[in-house]
Design an enzyme around this catalytic site. Structure first.
Site, PDB file in Angstrom:
ATOM      1  N   LYS A  32       0.867  -1.185   0.000  1.00 43.86           N
ATOM      2  CA  LYS A  32       0.000   0.000   0.000  1.00 43.86           C
ATOM      3  C   LYS A  32       0.900   1.230   0.000  1.00 43.86           C
ATOM      4  O   LYS A  32       1.903   1.269   0.718  1.00 43.86           O
ATOM      5  CB  LYS A  32      -0.866  -0.023   1.270  1.00 43.86           C
ATOM      6  CG  LYS A  32      -2.044   0.903   1.237  1.00 43.86           C
ATOM      7  CD  LYS A  32      -3.102   0.435   0.252  1.00 43.86           C
ATOM      8  CE  LYS A  32      -4.411   0.079   0.914  1.00 43.86           C
ATOM      9  NZ  LYS A  32      -5.302  -0.638  -0.027  1.00 43.86           N
ATOM     10  N   THR A  77      -3.263  -5.576   1.181  1.00 38.51           N
ATOM     11  CA  THR A  77      -2.714  -4.218   1.318  1.00 38.51           C
ATOM     12  C   THR A  77      -3.592  -3.420   2.291  1.00 38.51           C
ATOM     13  O   THR A  77      -3.108  -2.522   2.973  1.00 38.51           O
ATOM     14  CB  THR A  77      -2.618  -3.498  -0.044  1.00 38.51           C
ATOM     15  OG1 THR A  77      -3.914  -3.259  -0.559  1.00 38.51           O
ATOM     16  CG2 THR A  77      -1.790  -4.296  -1.030  1.00 38.51           C
ATOM     17  N   ASP A  78      -4.860  -3.783   2.379  1.00 38.29           N
ATOM     18  CA  ASP A  78      -5.732  -3.108   3.349  1.00 38.29           C
ATOM     19  C   ASP A  78      -5.287  -3.421   4.781  1.00 38.29           C
ATOM     20  O   ASP A  78      -5.306  -2.551   5.651  1.00 38.29           O
ATOM     21  CB  ASP A  78      -7.187  -3.546   3.124  1.00 38.29           C
ATOM     22  CG  ASP A  78      -8.151  -2.665   3.885  1.00 38.29           C
ATOM     23  OD1 ASP A  78      -8.203  -1.461   3.566  1.00 38.29           O
ATOM     24  OD2 ASP A  78      -8.813  -3.163   4.828  1.00 38.29           O
ATOM     25  N   PHE A 184      30.873  29.338 -14.367  1.00 39.85           N
ATOM     26  CA  PHE A 184      31.029  28.113 -15.165  1.00 39.85           C
ATOM     27  C   PHE A 184      31.831  28.504 -16.401  1.00 39.85           C
ATOM     28  O   PHE A 184      31.298  29.103 -17.336  1.00 39.85           O
ATOM     29  CB  PHE A 184      29.663  27.533 -15.539  1.00 39.85           C
ATOM     30  CG  PHE A 184      29.768  26.237 -16.289  1.00 39.85           C
ATOM     31  CD1 PHE A 184      30.375  25.126 -15.709  1.00 39.85           C
ATOM     32  CD2 PHE A 184      29.263  26.103 -17.576  1.00 39.85           C
ATOM     33  CE1 PHE A 184      30.487  23.921 -16.401  1.00 39.85           C
ATOM     34  CE2 PHE A 184      29.369  24.907 -18.272  1.00 39.85           C
ATOM     35  CZ  PHE A 184      29.985  23.821 -17.673  1.00 39.85           C
ATOM     36  N   ARG A 201      27.080  34.116 -12.322  1.00 42.28           N
ATOM     37  CA  ARG A 201      25.729  33.748 -12.777  1.00 42.28           C
ATOM     38  C   ARG A 201      24.829  33.446 -11.585  1.00 42.28           C
ATOM     39  O   ARG A 201      25.311  33.264 -10.455  1.00 42.28           O
ATOM     40  CB  ARG A 201      25.804  32.525 -13.684  1.00 42.28           C
ATOM     41  CG  ARG A 201      26.321  31.285 -12.961  1.00 42.28           C
ATOM     42  CD  ARG A 201      26.266  30.026 -13.804  1.00 42.28           C
ATOM     43  NE  ARG A 201      26.774  28.877 -13.046  1.00 42.28           N
ATOM     44  CZ  ARG A 201      26.774  27.630 -13.467  1.00 42.28           C
ATOM     45  NH1 ARG A 201      26.305  27.334 -14.662  1.00 42.28           N
ATOM     46  NH2 ARG A 201      27.232  26.645 -12.707  1.00 42.28           N
ATOM     47  N   VAL A 249      28.292  23.221 -10.746  1.00 44.89           N
ATOM     48  CA  VAL A 249      27.378  22.444  -9.903  1.00 44.89           C
ATOM     49  C   VAL A 249      28.096  21.170  -9.461  1.00 44.89           C
ATOM     50  O   VAL A 249      27.979  20.734  -8.309  1.00 44.89           O
ATOM     51  CB  VAL A 249      26.087  22.109 -10.691  1.00 44.89           C
ATOM     52  CG1 VAL A 249      25.160  21.248  -9.859  1.00 44.89           C
ATOM     53  CG2 VAL A 249      25.385  23.382 -11.148  1.00 44.89           C
ATOM     54  N   GLN A 250      28.873  20.586 -10.389  1.00 46.00           N
ATOM     55  CA  GLN A 250      29.567  19.336 -10.083  1.00 46.00           C
ATOM     56  C   GLN A 250      30.431  19.468  -8.827  1.00 46.00           C
ATOM     57  O   GLN A 250      30.382  18.618  -7.929  1.00 46.00           O
ATOM     58  CB  GLN A 250      30.488  18.936 -11.259  1.00 46.00           C
ATOM     59  CG  GLN A 250      29.791  18.294 -12.437  1.00 46.00           C
ATOM     60  CD  GLN A 250      29.254  19.291 -13.464  1.00 46.00           C
ATOM     61  OE1 GLN A 250      28.979  20.445 -13.139  1.00 46.00           O
ATOM     62  NE2 GLN A 250      29.086  18.851 -14.698  1.00 46.00           N
ATOM     63  N   ASN A 276      20.096  21.855 -12.673  1.00 47.42           N
ATOM     64  CA  ASN A 276      20.582  23.232 -12.807  1.00 47.42           C
ATOM     65  C   ASN A 276      19.442  24.051 -13.396  1.00 47.42           C
ATOM     66  O   ASN A 276      19.159  23.975 -14.584  1.00 47.42           O
ATOM     67  CB  ASN A 276      21.816  23.238 -13.722  1.00 47.42           C
ATOM     68  CG  ASN A 276      22.560  24.557 -13.687  1.00 47.42           C
ATOM     69  OD1 ASN A 276      22.170  25.473 -12.950  1.00 47.42           O
ATOM     70  ND2 ASN A 276      23.618  24.670 -14.470  1.00 47.42           N
ATOM     71  N   HIS A 278      18.169  26.969 -14.871  1.00 43.14           N
ATOM     72  CA  HIS A 278      18.849  28.087 -15.522  1.00 43.14           C
ATOM     73  C   HIS A 278      18.057  29.396 -15.436  1.00 43.14           C
ATOM     74  O   HIS A 278      16.831  29.396 -15.555  1.00 43.14           O
ATOM     75  CB  HIS A 278      19.077  27.769 -16.997  1.00 43.14           C
ATOM     76  CG  HIS A 278      19.818  26.493 -17.226  1.00 43.14           C
ATOM     77  ND1 HIS A 278      21.112  26.290 -16.804  1.00 43.14           N
ATOM     78  CD2 HIS A 278      19.450  25.335 -17.822  1.00 43.14           C
ATOM     79  CE1 HIS A 278      21.511  25.082 -17.150  1.00 43.14           C
ATOM     80  NE2 HIS A 278      20.510  24.470 -17.760  1.00 43.14           N
TER      81      HIS A 278
END
Ligand SMILES: O=c1[nH]c(=O)c2[nH]c(=O)[nH]c2[nH]1
Length: 322
Positions: A32, A77-78, A184, A201, A249-250, A276, A278
């Site tokens: 569930k 699942t109930d 960058f 940036r 970012v890396q 990223n 932008h």
């Protein structure tokens, strides 16, 4: 009048089909998802809440439910949904991870034909309301503010014949943005490139990360989660006055993961994924008569397409940790 033929009860209609000579089930499970739960813990006048959505998934030893339509081993699942509420009542809800461990172990202990239990929990971001009180502040006893800055989630997997309990915690939906201290430059410069070097940036992302513990003995999962969130924010934003430079970012992603492993010895491995988001500078050069000079104020937020940067950082001696 013709007598209507009596319909056989569904349970008698089941056609048993032998396991296929040509195919085999290589993965399966059932459960569930998104069971909504609110737990209120009352210590006198001070109340604490945990609201969340819980998913429970089981793998049974046999495949007769899939192959033959034989439901004899199926914990509905109930019933799994009811178990979530009953165990919350019985054991309380200290943290998503602790409650997930209680639930997963319960399914294995209670049903010997269950091979594996997987519990996924996503907590709702309620924070106690803070009231100004002179120079300081007071935390409200029983009133809360929905503060959707980030979602705390966890996945717990326990297997009957594996003593290891997998506990993975995670953060998602943590959206951040900074207006400088991100660059960058010096990336591949060939006939496919149009993007200019970006020395300053906007950097915005929606942090998604998860980490696996090698040691959960006496661990405060809530504090550990807050520590990871603080490390993510510190590596993104840096000092409040001067910030912290990001060459990509890396690299920011890597430094964040490294600091998590440096700070939390119980964490064996961490994965992060940073889109990223932008923000492109709106080119005002063609409009010099209207808006003379450079434009460093107006940007076009661009959701799609977005960059996607991800990495998983593991301790090299991982085998001894997991
Ligand atoms: O930090 C970044 N990493 C990239 O790989 C990349 N690619 C891109 O177009 N912009 C960026 N920014």
């Amino acid at each position: 009048m013709f007598a209507t033929p009596l319909r056989q009860p569904a349970s008698r209609q089941v056609q048993s089909s032998p396991a296929s000579q040509f195919y085999e089930i290589t993965d399966k499970g059932y459960g569930k998802d998104a069971v909504k739960l609110m737990h209120v813990s009352r210590k006198g006048a001070v109340h604490s809440i945990q609201e969340c959505e819980v998913g429970t998934h089981l793998k049974l030893y046999t495949n007769k439910d899939f192959l033959q339509g034989d439901n004899i081993d199926i914990v509905a699942t109930d019933s799994q949904k009811n178990t979530v509420y009953l165990l919350a009542k019985k054991y309380g809800f200290e943290s998503p991870e602790k409650f997930a461990l209680i639930l997963a172990k319960h399914f294995l202990n209670k049903y010997s034909h269950v091979e594996e239990a997987h519990v996924h929990i996503e907590a709702y971001p309620w924070k106690r309301i803070r009231e100004e009180y002179g120079d300081s502040y007071l935390l409200h006893n029983h009133a809360f503010l929905f503060t959707p800055t980030a979602t705390h989630f966890c996945d717990v997997i326990v297997k009957r014949h594996d003593p290891k309990q997998t506990v993975i915690s995670g953060i998602k939906g943590l959206r951040v943005l900074k207006t400088t201290q991100s660059s960058f430059v010096n990336f591949v410069d060939d006939e496919y490139r149009t993007l200019a070097d970006q020395h300053d940036r906007i950097f915005s992302t929606v942090v998604e990360c998860n980490w696996e513990y090698s040691d959960i003995e006496n661990l405060n999962f809530i504090n550990a989660w807050e520590s990871v969130k603080d490390i993510v924010l510190k590596n993104f934003a840096g000092d409040p006055k001067v910030g912290i430079p990001s060459p990509s970012v890396q690299h920011t992603l890597y430094l964040t993961e490294k600091q998590v492993l440096d700070t939390l010895p119980q964490v064996a491995v961490i994965s992060m994924c940073l889109p990223n988001k932008h923000y492109f500078n709106f080119d005002t050069k063609p409009f010099q008569q209207l808006v003379p000079g450079d434009n460093d104020e107006v940007f076009i937020p661009t959701d799609k397409p977005h960059g996607t940067i991800y990495a998983k950082l593991s301790r090299k001696d991982l085998k001894s940790h997991l």
